[in-house]
Design a protein around this motif. Structure first.
Motif, PDB file in Angstrom:
ATOM      1  N   TRP A  39       0.832  -1.210   0.000  1.00  0.00           N
ATOM      2  CA  TRP A  39       0.000   0.000   0.000  1.00  0.00           C
ATOM      3  C   TRP A  39       0.863   1.255   0.000  1.00  0.00           C
ATOM      4  CZ3 TRP A  39      -3.000  -2.735   4.357  1.00  0.00           C
ATOM      5  CH2 TRP A  39      -4.027  -3.522   3.808  1.00  0.00           C
ATOM      6  N   LEU A  46      -4.025   4.498   0.784  1.00  0.00           N
ATOM      7  CA  LEU A  46      -4.518   3.148   1.014  1.00  0.00           C
ATOM      8  C   LEU A  46      -4.029   2.603   2.353  1.00  0.00           C
ATOM      9  CD1 LEU A  46      -4.048   1.581  -2.545  1.00  0.00           C
ATOM     10  CD2 LEU A  46      -6.138   2.532  -1.529  1.00  0.00           C
ATOM     11  N   LEU A  85     -10.760   0.597   2.616  1.00  0.00           N
ATOM     12  CA  LEU A  85     -10.054   0.711   1.331  1.00  0.00           C
ATOM     13  C   LEU A  85     -11.023   1.038   0.207  1.00  0.00           C
ATOM     14  CD1 LEU A  85      -7.639  -2.319   1.717  1.00  0.00           C
ATOM     15  CD2 LEU A  85      -6.925   0.057   1.401  1.00  0.00           C
ATOM     16  N   ALA A  86     -12.204   0.423   0.238  1.00  0.00           N
ATOM     17  CA  ALA A  86     -13.211   0.728  -0.777  1.00  0.00           C
ATOM     18  C   ALA A  86     -13.643   2.192  -0.694  1.00  0.00           C
ATOM     19  CB  ALA A  86     -14.417  -0.197  -0.608  1.00  0.00           C
ATOM     20  N   THR A  89     -10.996   4.339  -2.149  1.00  0.00           N
ATOM     21  CA  THR A  89     -10.836   4.098  -3.579  1.00  0.00           C
ATOM     22  C   THR A  89     -11.894   4.840  -4.393  1.00  0.00           C
ATOM     23  OG1 THR A  89      -9.837   1.921  -3.214  1.00  0.00           O
ATOM     24  CG2 THR A  89     -10.816   2.323  -5.379  1.00  0.00           C
ATOM     25  N   GLN A 170      -4.333  -5.948  -6.810  1.00  0.00           N
ATOM     26  CA  GLN A 170      -5.719  -5.527  -6.679  1.00  0.00           C
ATOM     27  C   GLN A 170      -6.500  -6.348  -5.660  1.00  0.00           C
ATOM     28  OE1 GLN A 170      -7.480  -3.074  -7.664  1.00  0.00           O
ATOM     29  NE2 GLN A 170      -6.454  -2.123  -9.402  1.00  0.00           N
ATOM     30  N   PHE A 173      -6.644  -3.771  -3.218  1.00  0.00           N
ATOM     31  CA  PHE A 173      -6.963  -2.448  -3.750  1.00  0.00           C
ATOM     32  C   PHE A 173      -5.725  -1.660  -4.175  1.00  0.00           C
ATOM     33  CE2 PHE A 173     -10.964  -3.319  -1.646  1.00  0.00           C
ATOM     34  CZ  PHE A 173     -11.908  -2.708  -2.463  1.00  0.00           C
ATOM     35  N   CYS A 175      -2.478  -0.859  -6.790  1.00  0.00           N
ATOM     36  CA  CYS A 175      -2.480  -0.832  -8.255  1.00  0.00           C
ATOM     37  C   CYS A 175      -1.084  -0.538  -8.787  1.00  0.00           C
ATOM     38  CB  CYS A 175      -3.481   0.205  -8.769  1.00  0.00           C
ATOM     39  SG  CYS A 175      -3.703   0.170 -10.568  1.00  0.00           S
ATOM     40  N   LEU A 265     -16.781  -5.821  -7.492  1.00  0.00           N
ATOM     41  CA  LEU A 265     -15.735  -5.890  -6.467  1.00  0.00           C
ATOM     42  C   LEU A 265     -15.264  -7.340  -6.301  1.00  0.00           C
ATOM     43  CD1 LEU A 265     -17.341  -3.392  -3.905  1.00  0.00           C
ATOM     44  CD2 LEU A 265     -15.644  -2.900  -5.668  1.00  0.00           C
TER      45      LEU A 265
END
Length: 315
Positions: A39, A46, A85-86, A89, A170, A173, A175, A265
């Motif tokens: 992260w 994140l 995290l969602a 994001t 991912q 979360f 990238c 998701l």
């Protein structure tokens, strides 16, 4: 006077890191440390989100009176981390994201108890389903029509490796290929076999969706492989064929979600794992009860179940 806090501090840190490790189904603080590093190299927001969510969820679990051993194993914190995290994001404003993250993580922790009882009565694991339920509750108010950006591009010889590692990233979360490499390394620290299954699942899911016509933007962002990696990890104890079948189911579900523009998701991972493990149980039960095969001793069956739980904690 200061001895107690000094003794509790390492245990609290270990609990927090295990919460991160449970995101990829590993009860291992070293795995969690690698995910935290992933992260940080991907996006510091994140890391802040995951720390906030895991702490809020663990506090919520303590207030609800959940099993302390499960809390120490990270089973109560990882859904809170995922819920936070969602939030970070999909919500660009940091203040709003933080508020939603704390509320969502706490809600995921409080939902876990009754939801887990309902699922276990049907022979199903929890996995990331509490996070999904909580996130789907607020997501339509933030993104009424959430779809991944579609774009076309040319894939070079090096891109497949980058897309594969980003797919593993991912799962948490993150990238970036570097983040994916750190997470894969963290899984390997816990179990080399689990790392191989994660790599296999991500590669198969990415390949199938690429052949189905997925665009380059989704490929480069790692959106094609993370559900496959998680399914392979979740059913690794059932063997390679079960993992391949589970990945195939997750790909089909993700394609349906993409077709309808729904924010799936990790829902393909959860549903595919439920389906695969239920089919494996039914098949095993049929073979056990067949006339040409002697039934197994109850002690052997109990030992196998305990060994399976110890090797791969069902979430």
């Amino acid at each position: 006077m200061s001895a107690a806090p000094q003794e509790e501090s390492p245990d609290a840190l270990r609990t927090l890191l295990r919460s991160f490790g449970q995101i990829v189904l590993q009860r291992n603080a070293a795995t969690g440390a690698c995910i935290l590093a992933a992260w940080l190299v991907s996006d510091a927001r994140l890391a802040c989100a995951a720390l906030t969510g895991a702490i809020a969820a663990n506090v919520g679990a303590v207030l609800r009176g959940y099993d302390c051993n499960d809390t120490r194993d990270g089973l109560h914190g990882f859904n809170g981390a995922l819920a936070a995290l969602a939030a970070f994001t999909f919500i660009s404003d940091d203040a709003t994201a933080m508020a939603v993250a704390i509320l969502a993580a706490t809600a995921a922790a409080w939902l876990l108890g009754p939801w887990e009882q309902l699922l276990r009565s049907r022979g199903l694991g929890v996995y990331s389903s509490p996070c999904l339920l909580v996130t789907w509750a607020w997501l339509p108010f933030v993104h009424p029509a959430l779809t991944h950006a579609a774009a076309s591009g040319t894939v070079t010889w090096f891109d497949p490796l980058r897309g594969l590692l980003t797919g593993i990233a991912q799962t948490s979360f993150a990238c970036s290929a570097l983040a994916g490499a750190l997470i894969l390394g963290g899984i390997a620290l816990s179990s080399m076999r689990a790392a191989c299954f994660a790599l296999l699942g991500a590669a198969l899911a990415t390949s199938l969706q690429w052949l189905a016509g997925a665009n380059s933007a989704s490929f480069d962002a790692g959106l094609l492989g993370f559900n496959g990696a998680l399914v392979a990890l979740a059913v690794a104890d059932c063997g390679v064929l079960a993992a391949l079948a589970g990945v195939g189911v997750s790909v089909a579900l993700q394609q349906v979600a993409v077709f309808y523009g729904a924010p799936a998701l990790t829902a393909p991972f959860v549903v595919a794992t439920w389906t695969t493990r239920r089919l494996m149980r039914d098949t095993r039960r049929t073979r056990t009860n067949s006339p040409d095969r002697a039934p197994e001793d109850d002690a052997v069956v109990v030992h196998r179940k305990r060994t399976s739980r110890a090797a791969l904690p069902e979430r």
